[in-house]
Design a protein around this motif. Sequence first.
Motif, PDB file in Angstrom:
ATOM      1  N   GLU A   6       0.774  -1.182   0.099  1.00  0.00           N
ATOM      2  CA  GLU A   6      -0.094  -0.048  -0.298  1.00  0.00           C
ATOM      3  C   GLU A   6       0.904   1.807  -0.267  1.00  0.00           C
ATOM      4  OE1 GLU A   6      -1.799  -2.400   3.007  1.00  0.00           O
ATOM      5  OE2 GLU A   6       0.396  -2.222   2.625  1.00  0.00           O
ATOM      6  N   LEU A  20      -5.520   6.140  -2.274  1.00  0.00           N
ATOM      7  CA  LEU A  20      -4.315   4.639  -0.915  1.00  0.00           C
ATOM      8  C   LEU A  20      -4.234   3.895  -2.833  1.00  0.00           C
ATOM      9  CD1 LEU A  20      -6.191   3.956   1.430  1.00  0.00           C
ATOM     10  CD2 LEU A  20      -4.770   6.434   1.329  1.00  0.00           C
ATOM     11  N   CYS A  22      -2.738  -0.221  -4.349  1.00  0.00           N
ATOM     12  CA  CYS A  22      -1.767  -1.371  -3.468  1.00  0.00           C
ATOM     13  C   CYS A  22      -1.871  -2.034  -4.752  1.00  0.00           C
ATOM     14  CB  CYS A  22      -3.092  -1.826  -3.121  1.00  0.00           C
ATOM     15  SG  CYS A  22      -2.383  -3.669  -1.981  1.00  0.00           S
ATOM     16  N   TRP A  36     -10.098  -3.407   0.624  1.00  0.00           N
ATOM     17  CA  TRP A  36      -9.992  -2.243   1.814  1.00  0.00           C
ATOM     18  C   TRP A  36     -10.289  -2.845   3.252  1.00  0.00           C
ATOM     19  CZ3 TRP A  36      -5.427  -0.085   0.522  1.00  0.00           C
ATOM     20  CH2 TRP A  36      -5.099   0.528  -1.003  1.00  0.00           C
ATOM     21  N   ARG A  38      -9.648  -1.340   7.410  1.00  0.00           N
ATOM     22  CA  ARG A  38      -8.859   0.135   8.456  1.00  0.00           C
ATOM     23  C   ARG A  38      -8.818  -0.588   9.941  1.00  0.00           C
ATOM     24  NH1 ARG A  38     -13.151   5.313   7.637  1.00  0.00           N
ATOM     25  NH2 ARG A  38     -14.822   4.318   8.594  1.00  0.00           N
ATOM     26  N   ILE A  71     -13.927   2.623  -4.526  1.00  0.00           N
ATOM     27  CA  ILE A  71     -12.636   1.515  -4.889  1.00  0.00           C
ATOM     28  C   ILE A  71     -12.297   1.368  -6.106  1.00  0.00           C
ATOM     29  CG2 ILE A  71     -14.336   0.266  -4.682  1.00  0.00           C
ATOM     30  CD1 ILE A  71     -12.702  -1.715  -3.371  1.00  0.00           C
ATOM     31  N   LEU A  82      -8.210   3.171  -3.899  1.00  0.00           N
ATOM     32  CA  LEU A  82      -8.992   3.507  -2.674  1.00  0.00           C
ATOM     33  C   LEU A  82      -9.263   5.346  -2.970  1.00  0.00           C
ATOM     34  CD1 LEU A  82     -11.336   2.873  -0.954  1.00  0.00           C
ATOM     35  CD2 LEU A  82     -10.024   3.312   1.204  1.00  0.00           C
ATOM     36  N   TYR A  95      -4.786   2.024   7.073  1.00  0.00           N
ATOM     37  CA  TYR A  95      -5.884   0.974   6.131  1.00  0.00           C
ATOM     38  C   TYR A  95      -5.064   0.104   5.235  1.00  0.00           C
ATOM     39  CZ  TYR A  95      -8.927   4.824   5.947  1.00  0.00           C
ATOM     40  OH  TYR A  95     -10.294   5.244   6.366  1.00  0.00           O
ATOM     41  N   TYR A  96      -5.511  -1.036   4.933  1.00  0.00           N
ATOM     42  CA  TYR A  96      -5.162  -2.272   4.341  1.00  0.00           C
ATOM     43  C   TYR A  96      -5.634  -2.479   3.701  1.00  0.00           C
ATOM     44  CZ  TYR A  96      -2.812  -2.859   9.098  1.00  0.00           C
ATOM     45  OH  TYR A  96      -2.203  -2.815  10.769  1.00  0.00           O
ATOM     46  N   CYS A  97      -5.001  -3.488   2.617  1.00  0.00           N
ATOM     47  CA  CYS A  97      -5.484  -3.676   1.515  1.00  0.00           C
ATOM     48  C   CYS A  97      -5.488  -5.038   1.529  1.00  0.00           C
ATOM     49  CB  CYS A  97      -4.351  -3.766  -0.045  1.00  0.00           C
ATOM     50  SG  CYS A  97      -4.891  -4.610  -1.368  1.00  0.00           S
ATOM     51  N   TRP A 117      -2.532 -10.076   2.865  1.00  0.00           N
ATOM     52  CA  TRP A 117      -2.991  -9.078   3.314  1.00  0.00           C
ATOM     53  C   TRP A 117      -1.073  -8.174   2.729  1.00  0.00           C
ATOM     54  CZ3 TRP A 117      -6.892  -7.202   5.766  1.00  0.00           C
ATOM     55  CH2 TRP A 117      -8.071  -7.254   6.294  1.00  0.00           C
TER      56      TRP A 117
END
Length: 127
Positions: A6, A20, A22, A36, A38, A71, A82, A95-97, A117
């Motif tokens: 990310e 964002l 990824c 996504w 969070r 998205i 995002l 924030y995670y993809c 992840w």
Amino acid sequence: QVQLVESGGGSVQAGGSLRLSCEASGYKHTRRCMGWFRQAPGKEREGVAAIKDDGSTSYTYADSVKGRFTISRDNAKNTLYLQMNSLKPEDTAMYYCAAHGSWYCDPRLISAEYRYWGQGTQVTVSS
């Protein structure tokens, strides 16, 4: 080896925007469900949005971000995006993809269903 990386996080004032990204490497199923998530300090990880493209693109958004976040994906670049507009202090989180690995995108955005992840990118929104 699958890697999701990310980028694009940062600090912004309320009402501002961030995008964002990824980038997926070692993963050829980017048309399948990706999302996504969070996580704010002291809170559980929550789903933000998900997308899949099995011929027709479908989207899922958490109620808290509907109308503000978008998205999208660029399959040629193996990249998930995002776009976050009208940011609020309560959007502050890591924030995670994530890649689901299948075609099914549960509208409940259940994190345990996602197989791969990224390490996350921090978003901080000040009032």
